[in-house]
Design a protein around this motif. Structure first.
Motif, PDB file in Angstrom:
ATOM      1  N   ILE B 535     -17.100 -12.273  34.412  1.00 52.19           N
ATOM      2  CA  ILE B 535     -18.218 -12.639  35.126  1.00 52.19           C
ATOM      3  C   ILE B 535     -18.301 -14.123  35.235  1.00 52.19           C
ATOM      4  N   ILE B 536     -17.736 -14.820  34.041  1.00 54.78           N
ATOM      5  CA  ILE B 536     -17.776 -16.363  34.300  1.00 54.78           C
ATOM      6  C   ILE B 536     -16.637 -16.831  35.036  1.00 54.78           C
ATOM      7  N   THR B 537     -15.747 -16.057  35.026  1.00 53.99           N
ATOM      8  CA  THR B 537     -14.708 -16.472  36.309  1.00 53.99           C
ATOM      9  C   THR B 537     -15.053 -16.366  37.542  1.00 53.99           C
ATOM     10  N   LEU B 538     -15.922 -15.142  37.654  1.00 55.48           N
ATOM     11  CA  LEU B 538     -16.233 -14.832  39.181  1.00 55.48           C
ATOM     12  C   LEU B 538     -17.314 -15.903  39.582  1.00 55.48           C
ATOM     13  N   SER B 539     -18.243 -16.309  38.544  1.00 58.76           N
ATOM     14  CA  SER B 539     -19.247 -17.453  39.042  1.00 58.76           C
ATOM     15  C   SER B 539     -18.525 -18.710  39.374  1.00 58.76           C
ATOM     16  N   ARG B 540     -17.251 -18.841  38.546  1.00 55.51           N
ATOM     17  CA  ARG B 540     -16.606 -20.156  38.838  1.00 55.51           C
ATOM     18  C   ARG B 540     -15.894 -20.029  40.361  1.00 55.51           C
ATOM     19  N   LEU B 541     -15.497 -18.963  40.834  1.00 57.03           N
ATOM     20  CA  LEU B 541     -15.000 -18.591  41.903  1.00 57.03           C
ATOM     21  C   LEU B 541     -15.860 -19.128  43.276  1.00 57.03           C
ATOM     22  N   PHE B 542     -17.118 -18.780  42.782  1.00 55.72           N
ATOM     23  CA  PHE B 542     -18.165 -19.112  43.909  1.00 55.72           C
ATOM     24  C   PHE B 542     -18.414 -20.525  43.965  1.00 55.72           C
ATOM     25  N   ASN B 543     -18.359 -21.398  42.941  1.00 53.67           N
ATOM     26  CA  ASN B 543     -18.446 -22.612  42.699  1.00 53.67           C
ATOM     27  C   ASN B 543     -17.296 -23.478  43.521  1.00 53.67           C
ATOM     28  N   VAL B 544     -16.036 -22.872  43.049  1.00 52.45           N
ATOM     29  CA  VAL B 544     -14.616 -23.284  43.756  1.00 52.45           C
ATOM     30  C   VAL B 544     -14.890 -23.410  45.319  1.00 52.45           C
ATOM     31  N   ARG B 587      -9.394 -20.429  29.472  1.00 51.39           N
ATOM     32  CA  ARG B 587      -9.915 -19.446  30.681  1.00 51.39           C
ATOM     33  C   ARG B 587      -8.751 -18.814  31.385  1.00 51.39           C
ATOM     34  N   GLY B 588      -7.655 -19.620  31.519  1.00 53.82           N
ATOM     35  CA  GLY B 588      -6.584 -18.913  32.549  1.00 53.82           C
ATOM     36  C   GLY B 588      -6.958 -19.825  33.888  1.00 53.82           C
ATOM     37  N   TRP B 589      -7.484 -20.922  33.710  1.00 50.94           N
ATOM     38  CA  TRP B 589      -7.640 -21.640  35.095  1.00 50.94           C
ATOM     39  C   TRP B 589      -6.874 -22.953  34.956  1.00 50.94           C
ATOM     40  N   ASP B 590      -6.467 -23.327  36.253  1.00 53.09           N
ATOM     41  CA  ASP B 590      -5.474 -24.489  36.161  1.00 53.09           C
ATOM     42  C   ASP B 590      -6.048 -25.936  35.828  1.00 53.09           C
ATOM     43  N   HIS B 591      -5.291 -26.777  35.999  1.00 50.24           N
ATOM     44  CA  HIS B 591      -5.727 -28.262  35.272  1.00 50.24           C
ATOM     45  C   HIS B 591      -6.889 -28.766  36.121  1.00 50.24           C
ATOM     46  N   GLU B 592      -7.118 -28.305  37.289  1.00 47.66           N
ATOM     47  CA  GLU B 592      -8.300 -28.678  37.845  1.00 47.66           C
ATOM     48  C   GLU B 592      -9.538 -27.850  37.772  1.00 47.66           C
ATOM     49  N   GLY B 593      -9.379 -26.800  37.036  1.00 45.22           N
ATOM     50  CA  GLY B 593     -10.659 -25.789  36.779  1.00 45.22           C
ATOM     51  C   GLY B 593     -10.723 -24.912  37.808  1.00 45.22           C
ATOM     52  N   ILE B 594      -9.758 -24.818  38.473  1.00 40.62           N
ATOM     53  CA  ILE B 594      -9.621 -23.376  39.480  1.00 40.62           C
ATOM     54  C   ILE B 594      -8.948 -22.149  38.899  1.00 40.62           C
ATOM     55  N   PRO B 595      -9.593 -21.316  38.733  1.00 42.58           N
ATOM     56  CA  PRO B 595      -8.739 -19.943  38.280  1.00 42.58           C
ATOM     57  C   PRO B 595      -7.647 -19.832  38.838  1.00 42.58           C
ATOM     58  N   THR B 599      -4.884 -14.880  36.710  1.00 44.00           N
ATOM     59  CA  THR B 599      -6.049 -14.747  36.015  1.00 44.00           C
ATOM     60  C   THR B 599      -7.089 -13.861  36.766  1.00 44.00           C
ATOM     61  N   VAL B 600      -7.266 -14.016  37.986  1.00 41.97           N
ATOM     62  CA  VAL B 600      -8.187 -13.142  38.815  1.00 41.97           C
ATOM     63  C   VAL B 600      -7.833 -11.655  38.855  1.00 41.97           C
ATOM     64  N   SER B 601      -6.413 -11.734  38.919  1.00 42.94           N
ATOM     65  CA  SER B 601      -6.077 -10.450  38.985  1.00 42.94           C
ATOM     66  C   SER B 601      -6.116  -9.694  37.517  1.00 42.94           C
ATOM     67  N   LYS B 602      -5.576 -10.455  36.653  1.00 44.56           N
ATOM     68  CA  LYS B 602      -5.430  -9.674  35.248  1.00 44.56           C
ATOM     69  C   LYS B 602      -6.925  -9.527  34.667  1.00 44.56           C
ATOM     70  N   ILE B 603      -7.619 -10.295  34.949  1.00 43.27           N
ATOM     71  CA  ILE B 603      -9.262 -10.318  34.263  1.00 43.27           C
ATOM     72  C   ILE B 603      -9.782  -9.211  34.910  1.00 43.27           C
ATOM     73  N   GLY B 604      -9.273  -8.407  36.001  1.00 46.66           N
ATOM     74  CA  GLY B 604      -9.956  -7.212  36.774  1.00 46.66           C
ATOM     75  C   GLY B 604     -10.887  -7.549  37.724  1.00 46.66           C
ATOM     76  N   LEU B 605     -10.719  -8.824  38.523  1.00 44.73           N
ATOM     77  CA  LEU B 605     -11.594  -9.112  39.807  1.00 44.73           C
ATOM     78  C   LEU B 605     -11.067  -8.847  41.079  1.00 44.73           C
TER      79      LEU B 605
END
Lengths: 609, 609
Positions: B535-544, B587-595, B599-605
């Protein structure tokens, strides 16, 4: 190895009171490396010097005062270890006292004092910056603790730190502690051992410094420890503001506040004896009881009584449970006043409260019919509680019998053993083990009987400290928790620091201080914890030699067979047998609780005993 | 999969206010299995429905009310998730409200309500046991929150649970929350989003039951959770007696109590605004703010003002920090009264206090010279603080500017950005990050800006909960602590339980309730924690998608460059960059904080978005 530059004075003073002979010897390097000091050192001394089956009140018994490498330094919260074979339990018994005498002993040039024999007349031992003498002091005999301590300082001069016993210790009551500067080495009758040696007081003064191995590193590690203590709710707020009684309402809510001789774990008068309530009504001031303390959990309270007013150090949580809820008493001032009497006559408040509660239940259940009673011992009657405490303190009337402790009292009333709340003869402290299974195990396996300070799982089980643990679980994880706490406590007791530092510090910070002070190359905190385990097994060996085994690692019938009637732990008894099996196995002791030969060897004891 | 028997109603209500159209759809099984409900469900809905770059106050923005599988059951402490794109920050913003509307929404037949569009006239949405309508309510427009809520219930009849906004929400102030039954979904301007939709109130009533998968197991697991909450000092004593303000003295001692706009972490008036002090002087009664609560941390206080007396729910710790120490104010009643005004006008107390403190520092530093001031904004002046809170609430005079938040205010005064205490536009809560490095990281990476509730490391760092952690460390372990807390919180927010349950419960107990309620075969608590990470990564994707990245994961200049002047954390700044590197990596996000794609795939999103 230059122990003098590693937090030690490298001298043990041996005193034979019978022959008035003094002797000094240096420390055994292997012993302090393996056992550190304090508890470890005292246990080793007693194991070496106390012959099996010696009567604890015989001159042959040994009284040891032992410091650790952190005493007399700038480390936080320093205590003194006092140990002996206990007249209450027949086991080894080490107790930890605040006050300022621990550091002073090192300033006077000694790591430890070992006392044997019996003075011909009431005497005091004086250690004045390396000069040792025994002085007659008939004039102090019979004096209350505070008066005696004051008198000794008056006579010897400023700067002396003094440990004394009260009248109960002189009478060799097995519930008599040693006192110093309002604090006591409370449990197991160390005061009686002093009394048996005709020793009213020990006075110490000195002007030597304690040198540590790496001074700048040590300073930094102490600074980190002090800062860490200032950054933890328990050590920065709960204890400093409300003292140890800060937990009472929590313990009551969790159903673990022993009430009316452990008949239940919920006390209807809890609000009236809470830390908050004492703070707002009787509190006078906070103080640090020992060298280096930045917690200040000690509280001076005032209590009106009979037109006058007394000032008392306390009551602390244990006293409030024992003289309060355990006697059904919610009268704050009665508890504070009884605490004052106990301190003055020199008796242990935990034992006194548990004895009175037992006496009240004896009365409630009709055991006392036909006896001549000084007062009706009814649960909830604060006046009766105070009167009985006074009689015990004076050893008068029924107090003569009561002062011998619950175990001996129960022997007089067949059937009452079922609700005689002691383990191995030591009265139970203030955590109902049916509501905190880990405490049940700890009471059962502690080397000196029912002690809450050998492995305080209650903080984790009942207050949620350190991540919390289900208080009702009694699985291997719970047993491991008890072992971890026991080992860590043995390290702290050997350093010698106050147990309460562990509410804020982890073993890591203690390790950092110990290593920079001693230069001992312990690999990591875990290696230091193993040192703790070594000491636990050594004290076990002492007890085994005295005939103790699994059969003695038990709890009162009430805890094992009567389900707790209310609270979140309703319906529970202590699942002791299962936990004992796991405990012995994890310790490397056999099914009867006897350390295996391989364990003694593997754990690093074989070549030092 | 029969979701109706697994803690769900299996119905999402979609409301288009522009066209006054209602739609019902069932839940996507994969989505609830992967994201549970509450936060997870709302985040998914917003990710699907909110087009990039939509103005948060545009009708196109989406407001989602989402429950989880534990709402409406017998589980403890149930909240409601309200989420939207935030007018304060431009990020996704989910907030959690007490009150009784969460369970009621399920009783009325829906797991979630999704609102889009804009009503032509001031309106309220009424959901009455499955019957949905939009009613005009011009008569409520302009009303304070409590009056509006009362009025809606009067009009619609007993049994309705109602969420409302105050005048500030109507004005679309980005610091306006949604309110219900004295509680609020406080941060990020959800009230402004309601205002932008011309939606004054949402009223819900229903008579349907919630069915769980294994009823008897669920009952047992809830019983264990309730018992565990009763066996932890924080949830059984500290919170119930003193409310959240129980920690204030500790936070002050640790040097982490933001004072005078975060100029320092120690407040000389701390004793006067402590939980103890409020309890003894203004406290009236305790109450449980939401369904199933057995903690009762809410306090009703009374405050005298201008000859009269008001009753207020609070002030809680955050309010006392923001309107109190942060404004240099130690006047208990002024804080309580300002709290009352904030609630009535419908503005967030944290933001209000931080805005006023910023305004006071602007004044102190001479930025306001020549301006027409309604009152001299001087640190420590309670009257000035109350006056400014009132102006903000009313949106009058300088309040018109102040209500837009610290970030926009700072834009007016070049140079002042250095001490504008916000992250991404959300004003900072009550833990000085220089004295608790983990909180610094949490503020920086939280999806909605400076939020203390996304990963409350402060409990561990400053209060010693859960074993404690050095507040000044900023290593990988600290980053992992923040991640663990963030993931666990996401699970609780998706269940939807109150965050405070985690002071007593471990994730294990939440897991036990979730699994017995849903029958979802999550292997262990750790698998549930991974759901939180998803869920944290999903909300990150929204912000990205909205353009946010590492550059926005920052802190005010003051925290990064000005060393803290006093306390145990003296000399510290936040070591953010190092922690960010570790955080993104873990978190499996890159150096700029982008998932990362993997990661998106592995984490089940991947297959659900």
């Amino acid at each position: 190895m230059d122990l003098e530059k590693r937090g030690y004075m490298n001298r043990i003073l041996t005193v034979d009171l019978t022959q008035e002979k003094f002797n000094t010897q240096s420390l055994d390097e292997r012993v302090v490396y393996r056992l550190l000091g304090g508890k470890g050192l005292a246990t080793w001394i007693l194991y070496q010097m106390v012959k099996p089956d010696v009567n604890p009140l015989d001159p042959e018994n040994v009284l040891a005062l032992a410091t650790g490498p952190l005493n007399g330094t700038i480390a936080p919260c320093q205590k003194l270890c006092i140990a002996s074979k206990s007249p209450a339990t027949g086991t080894i018994n080490d107790s930890y006292m605040g006050g300022w005498i621990g550091g002073e002993l090192k300033f006077s040039g000694y790591d430890a004092v070992v006392i044997t024999g019996r003075a011909e007349h009431p005497s005091m031992l004086v250690v004045d910056d390396g000069n040792v003498s025994v002085k007659r002091c008939e004039r102090l005999w019979g004096m209350n603790t505070s008066a005696a301590e004051r008198k000794v300082i008056e006579e010897l001069g400023e700067g002396f730190k003094v440990a004394v016993i009260g009248p109960a210790g002189e009478r060799m009551s097995p519930i008599a502690p040693v006192f110093s500067n309002l604090r006591s080495a409370g449990r197991g009758g160390l005061g009686a051992v002093m009394g048996s040696k005709n020793l009213k007081a020990i006075a110490v003064r000195g002007f030597r410094g304690v040198k540590v191995h790496d001074e700048s590193m040590f300073e930094r590690m102490v600074w980190i420890a002090l800062r860490t203590l200032r950054m933890n709710e328990v050590t920065v707020r709960s204890l400093p503001i409300y003292g140890t009684d800060n937990i009472l309402l929590t313990i009551n809510e969790t159903g673990a506040l022993p009430t009316r001789n452990f008949q239940t774990g919920r006390f209807e008068g809890a609000e009236m004896i809470s830390g908050e309530s004492y703070r707002s009504e009787l509190w006078l001031k906070d103080f640090s009881c020992c060298l280096g303390c930045n917690i200040r959990c000690s509280k001076i309270m005032k209590a009106k009584r009979g037109g006058g007013e007394v000032y008392v150090d306390g009551p602390d949580y244990e006293t409030i449970f024992s003289l309060g809820s355990n006697c059904g008493v919610s009268d704050k001032e009665a508890i504070a006043y009884a605490n004052y009497l106990c301190d003055e006559y020199g008796i242990d408040t935990i034992s006194v409260g548990v004895i009175i509660a037992f006496y009240m239940e004896l009365y409630e259940k009709g055991y006392l019919k036909g006896e001549d009673l000084p007062v009706k011992p009814i649960f909830g009657d604060g006046e009766a509680m105070v009167k009985l405490a006074e009689l015990i303190g004076k050893g008068e009337g029924v107090g003569k019998t009561l002062q011998m402790g619950v175990k001996r009292l129960a022997e007089k009333y067949p059937g009452s053993e079922k609700f005689a709340m002691h383990v191995k003869g030591l009265e139970m402290p203030g955590y109902e083990p049916r509501a905190a299974q880990g405490m049940g195990l700890c009471y059962a396996v502690s080397e000196r009987g029912a002690c809450h300070l050998r492995a305080y799982t209650a903080g984790v089980e009942l207050c949620g400290y350190g991540g919390g643990a289900d208080p009702l679980s009694h699985d291997r994880a719970k047993v491991q928790l008890a072992i971890d706490r026991q080992d860590e406590k043995a390290v702290v007791d050997s350093s010698v620091l106050c147990f309460f530092t562990l509410f804020g510090l982890k073993l890591k910070e203690v390790y950092q201080m110990v290593v920079s002070a001693t230069g001992f190359e312990y690999k990591d905190p875990d290696e230091l914890k193993k040192l703790g385990a070594r000491i636990i097994t050594l004290s076990r060996l002492f007890n085994v030699r005295e005939g103790f085994s699994r059969k003695d690692d038990t709890l009162p019938y009430r805890c094992l067979e009567e389900p707790l009637p209310e609270g979140p732990a309703r319906g529970q008894v202590v699942h002791l047998d299962e936990m004992l099996d796991e405990y012995y196995e994890l310790r490397g002791w056999d099914h009867e609780g006897i350390p295996e030969k391989e364990t003694v060897s593997k754990i690093g004891l074989k070549d030092i005993i």
